[in-house]
Design a protein around this motif. Structure first.
Motif, PDB file in Angstrom:
ATOM      1  N   LEU A 145      21.957  18.573  23.915  1.00 13.46           N
ATOM      2  CA  LEU A 145      22.172  19.699  24.828  1.00 13.46           C
ATOM      3  C   LEU A 145      22.019  21.036  24.102  1.00 13.46           C
ATOM      4  O   LEU A 145      21.448  21.991  24.641  1.00 13.46           O
ATOM      5  N   LEU A 146      22.529  21.107  22.872  1.00 10.24           N
ATOM      6  CA  LEU A 146      22.419  22.338  22.089  1.00 10.24           C
ATOM      7  C   LEU A 146      20.964  22.688  21.789  1.00 10.24           C
ATOM      8  O   LEU A 146      20.631  23.861  21.595  1.00 10.24           O
ATOM      9  N   ASP A 147      20.114  21.673  21.769  1.00  9.12           N
ATOM     10  CA  ASP A 147      18.676  21.894  21.550  1.00  9.12           C
ATOM     11  C   ASP A 147      17.907  22.024  22.863  1.00  9.12           C
ATOM     12  O   ASP A 147      16.686  21.856  22.902  1.00  9.12           O
ATOM     13  N   ASN A 148      18.657  22.291  23.934  1.00 11.47           N
ATOM     14  CA  ASN A 148      18.063  22.533  25.261  1.00 11.47           C
ATOM     15  C   ASN A 148      17.343  21.317  25.831  1.00 11.47           C
ATOM     16  O   ASN A 148      16.386  21.462  26.605  1.00 11.47           O
ATOM     17  N   ILE A 149      17.791  20.131  25.452  1.00 11.81           N
ATOM     18  CA  ILE A 149      17.304  18.902  26.073  1.00 11.81           C
ATOM     19  C   ILE A 149      18.232  18.605  27.244  1.00 11.81           C
ATOM     20  O   ILE A 149      19.442  18.456  27.059  1.00 11.81           O
ATOM     21  N   SER A 150      17.696  18.548  28.427  1.00 12.52           N
ATOM     22  CA  SER A 150      18.535  18.475  29.623  1.00 12.52           C
ATOM     23  C   SER A 150      18.981  17.049  29.927  1.00 12.52           C
ATOM     24  O   SER A 150      18.259  16.074  29.666  1.00 12.52           O
ATOM     25  N   PHE A 151      20.190  16.953  30.479  1.00 11.34           N
ATOM     26  CA  PHE A 151      20.752  15.690  30.961  1.00 11.34           C
ATOM     27  C   PHE A 151      21.247  15.901  32.381  1.00 11.34           C
ATOM     28  O   PHE A 151      21.870  16.918  32.692  1.00 11.34           O
ATOM     29  N   ARG A 152      20.970  14.929  33.221  1.00  8.78           N
ATOM     30  CA  ARG A 152      21.459  14.930  34.590  1.00  8.78           C
ATOM     31  C   ARG A 152      22.587  13.903  34.740  1.00  8.78           C
ATOM     32  O   ARG A 152      22.541  12.834  34.132  1.00  8.78           O
ATOM     33  N   PRO A 153      23.579  14.178  35.542  1.00 12.47           N
ATOM     34  CA  PRO A 153      24.559  13.152  35.869  1.00 12.47           C
ATOM     35  C   PRO A 153      24.036  12.241  36.967  1.00 12.47           C
ATOM     36  O   PRO A 153      23.228  12.668  37.794  1.00 12.47           O
ATOM     37  N   PHE A 154      24.458  10.994  36.966  1.00 18.30           N
ATOM     38  CA  PHE A 154      24.208  10.152  38.141  1.00 18.30           C
ATOM     39  C   PHE A 154      25.531   9.542  38.570  1.00 18.30           C
ATOM     40  O   PHE A 154      26.274   8.979  37.765  1.00 18.30           O
ATOM     41  N   ASN A 155      25.848   9.730  39.831  1.00 15.00           N
ATOM     42  CA  ASN A 155      27.124   9.262  40.380  1.00 15.00           C
ATOM     43  C   ASN A 155      27.116   7.744  40.535  1.00 15.00           C
ATOM     44  O   ASN A 155      26.099   7.149  40.908  1.00 15.00           O
ATOM     45  N   VAL A 156      28.266   7.140  40.250  1.00 15.34           N
ATOM     46  CA  VAL A 156      28.383   5.697  40.388  1.00 15.34           C
ATOM     47  C   VAL A 156      29.421   5.378  41.461  1.00 15.34           C
ATOM     48  O   VAL A 156      30.269   6.203  41.802  1.00 15.34           O
ATOM     49  N   ASP A 157      29.336   4.175  41.989  1.00 13.98           N
ATOM     50  CA  ASP A 157      30.272   3.689  42.995  1.00 13.98           C
ATOM     51  C   ASP A 157      30.945   2.416  42.500  1.00 13.98           C
ATOM     52  O   ASP A 157      30.473   1.755  41.568  1.00 13.98           O
ATOM     53  N   ASP A 158      32.036   2.051  43.173  1.00 11.00           N
ATOM     54  CA  ASP A 158      32.743   0.795  42.903  1.00 11.00           C
ATOM     55  C   ASP A 158      33.122   0.651  41.429  1.00 11.00           C
ATOM     56  O   ASP A 158      33.005  -0.430  40.840  1.00 11.00           O
ATOM     57  N   PHE A 159      33.565   1.739  40.829  1.00  8.31           N
ATOM     58  CA  PHE A 159      33.905   1.724  39.413  1.00  8.31           C
ATOM     59  C   PHE A 159      35.167   0.881  39.175  1.00  8.31           C
ATOM     60  O   PHE A 159      36.179   1.042  39.852  1.00  8.31           O
ATOM     61  N   ILE A 160      35.076  -0.039  38.213  1.00  4.42           N
ATOM     62  CA  ILE A 160      36.212  -0.850  37.787  1.00  4.42           C
ATOM     63  C   ILE A 160      36.323  -0.730  36.275  1.00  4.42           C
ATOM     64  O   ILE A 160      35.347  -0.945  35.557  1.00  4.42           O
ATOM     65  N   ASP A 161      37.505  -0.415  35.798  1.00  2.00           N
ATOM     66  CA  ASP A 161      37.729  -0.170  34.379  1.00  2.00           C
ATOM     67  C   ASP A 161      38.619  -1.269  33.810  1.00  2.00           C
ATOM     68  O   ASP A 161      39.716  -1.503  34.302  1.00  2.00           O
ATOM     69  N   TRP A 162      38.124  -1.977  32.788  1.00  2.00           N
ATOM     70  CA  TRP A 162      38.987  -2.910  32.062  1.00  2.00           C
ATOM     71  C   TRP A 162      38.946  -2.561  30.566  1.00  2.00           C
ATOM     72  O   TRP A 162      38.897  -3.409  29.689  1.00  2.00           O
ATOM     73  N   GLY A 163      39.001  -1.255  30.305  1.00  2.00           N
ATOM     74  CA  GLY A 163      38.787  -0.746  28.956  1.00  2.00           C
ATOM     75  C   GLY A 163      39.972  -0.794  28.013  1.00  2.00           C
ATOM     76  O   GLY A 163      39.854  -0.350  26.873  1.00  2.00           O
ATOM     77  N   ASN A 164      41.109  -1.305  28.429  1.00  2.00           N
ATOM     78  CA  ASN A 164      42.208  -1.543  27.501  1.00  2.00           C
ATOM     79  C   ASN A 164      43.062  -2.689  28.032  1.00  2.00           C
ATOM     80  O   ASN A 164      42.824  -3.194  29.143  1.00  2.00           O
ATOM     81  N   LYS A 165      44.049  -3.107  27.257  1.00  2.00           N
ATOM     82  CA  LYS A 165      44.809  -4.313  27.606  1.00  2.00           C
ATOM     83  C   LYS A 165      45.546  -4.159  28.938  1.00  2.00           C
ATOM     84  O   LYS A 165      45.594  -5.078  29.749  1.00  2.00           O
ATOM     85  N   ARG A 166      46.125  -2.976  29.173  1.00  2.00           N
ATOM     86  CA  ARG A 166      46.883  -2.762  30.415  1.00  2.00           C
ATOM     87  C   ARG A 166      45.956  -2.835  31.624  1.00  2.00           C
ATOM     88  O   ARG A 166      46.279  -3.476  32.632  1.00  2.00           O
ATOM     89  N   LEU A 167      44.795  -2.189  31.542  1.00  2.00           N
ATOM     90  CA  LEU A 167      43.854  -2.206  32.658  1.00  2.00           C
ATOM     91  C   LEU A 167      43.273  -3.606  32.861  1.00  2.00           C
ATOM     92  O   LEU A 167      43.054  -4.044  33.990  1.00  2.00           O
ATOM     93  N   TYR A 168      43.032  -4.315  31.735  1.00  2.00           N
ATOM     94  CA  TYR A 168      42.507  -5.678  31.848  1.00  2.00           C
ATOM     95  C   TYR A 168      43.524  -6.605  32.497  1.00  2.00           C
ATOM     96  O   TYR A 168      43.190  -7.414  33.365  1.00  2.00           O
ATOM     97  N   ASN A 169      44.799  -6.489  32.105  1.00  2.00           N
ATOM     98  CA  ASN A 169      45.846  -7.316  32.717  1.00  2.00           C
ATOM     99  C   ASN A 169      45.985  -6.998  34.198  1.00  2.00           C
ATOM    100  O   ASN A 169      46.239  -7.886  35.014  1.00  2.00           O
ATOM    101  N   ASN A 170      45.835  -5.729  34.556  1.00  2.00           N
ATOM    102  CA  ASN A 170      45.883  -5.352  35.979  1.00  2.00           C
ATOM    103  C   ASN A 170      44.713  -5.984  36.735  1.00  2.00           C
ATOM    104  O   ASN A 170      44.882  -6.457  37.858  1.00  2.00           O
ATOM    105  N   LEU A 171      43.531  -6.006  36.105  1.00  2.00           N
ATOM    106  CA  LEU A 171      42.361  -6.623  36.727  1.00  2.00           C
ATOM    107  C   LEU A 171      42.623  -8.105  37.004  1.00  2.00           C
ATOM    108  O   LEU A 171      42.271  -8.624  38.059  1.00  2.00           O
ATOM    109  N   LYS A 172      43.265  -8.795  36.066  1.00  2.00           N
ATOM    110  CA  LYS A 172      43.537 -10.235  36.235  1.00  2.00           C
ATOM    111  C   LYS A 172      44.487 -10.492  37.387  1.00  2.00           C
ATOM    112  O   LYS A 172      44.460 -11.574  37.977  1.00  2.00           O
ATOM    113  N   ASN A 173      45.301  -9.481  37.704  1.00  2.00           N
ATOM    114  CA  ASN A 173      46.304  -9.673  38.758  1.00  2.00           C
ATOM    115  C   ASN A 173      45.812  -9.249  40.144  1.00  2.00           C
ATOM    116  O   ASN A 173      46.530  -9.373  41.112  1.00  2.00           O
ATOM    117  N   ILE A 174      44.579  -8.725  40.223  1.00  2.00           N
ATOM    118  CA  ILE A 174      44.044  -8.288  41.521  1.00  2.00           C
ATOM    119  C   ILE A 174      43.712  -9.500  42.388  1.00  2.00           C
ATOM    120  O   ILE A 174      43.123 -10.448  41.916  1.00  2.00           O
TER     121      ILE A 174
END
Length: 233
Positions: free
Chosen positions: A204-233
């Protein structure tokens, strides 16, 4: 444009001496979490799919066998490959770099984290998957990078673990030029702690552009607490 999907799962952590990395556990539908992490993407857009793992964990837990069996069952064995790194890397960025170099990848690369799921559509240009923090019911805000946008919907900033906007990186990066990614990695590789966001910020500092792209149905199991919550869904 030729586009390759890379899923880096080569972290080397002390707890892996006693237990397999949790992203190789099965979701309730019988699919490995690390494979489930990419199932919201349109596989037709990718010429190749790479799962990058660590050789010593592969030897200990037979990870490549697990992956290859499921990839065959899902009809992905032709385009997908498991790359086992002999030497642990210092960062996710280095893992991606090693994959690009060893597999001589040309064209674009889509980097997808294995610790979460989303579905999305995207254009094949430099981009970051984003999701609004306020749409999550459960979240660990400290382990994410945050993205700032301008009025034209271009990314102007990305920073680790500091909330600068409502949007965070949902676990996906697209670089339209793999060799350009590698050149920026080589420029920054001397830093003790290097994140993918640092590479994007340097671009970005070198003026190379990045666009965002929106996502749907996001599910996060990125740590132990979130993973344990996923198992209980």
């Amino acid at each position: 444009m030729s586009l390759s999907l890379i899923v880096p799962i080569a972290a080397d952590r002390p707890e892996y001496e006693h237990s397999m990395p949790y992203v190789f556990n099965f979701a309730e539908d019988g699919v490995l979490l690390c494979i489930k992490s990419i199932q919201g993407l349109d596989f037709a857009k990718f010429e190749h799919i790479y799962f990058v793992i660590l050789d010593k964990l592969d030897q200990k837990y037979h990870l490549s066998e697990l992956l290859n069996m499921q990839l065959r069952n899902l009809g992905l064995s032709e385009e997908a490959k498991v790359l086992s790194l002999k030497v642990p890397t210092n960062s996710q960025a280095e893992t991606i770099y090693e994959c690009v170099k060893q597999e001589q990848i040309e064209g674009g690369i889509f980097v997808k984290d294995a610790d979460g799921y989303f579905n999305c559509d995207f254009t094949e240009t430099n981009g970051i998957a984003i999701y609004p923090l306020d749409r999550l019911d459960m979240v660990n805000p400290h382990n994410k990078s945050y993205v700032d946008l301008d009025d034209q919907f271009y990314i102007t900033n990305i920073i680790e673990k500091k909330i600068i906007s409502r949007y965070f990186n949902a676990g996906g990066y697209l670089f339209e030029n793999a060799s350009q990614f590698c050149s920026y990695y080589e420029r920054l590789a001397h830093f003790e702690k290097l994140y993918m966001s640092h590479i994007v910020y340097a671009m970005l500092l070198d003026n190379i552009s990045f666009r965002p792209f929106n996502v749907d149905d996001f599910i996060d199991w990125g740590n132990k607490r979130l993973y344990n919550n996923l198992k209980n869904i």
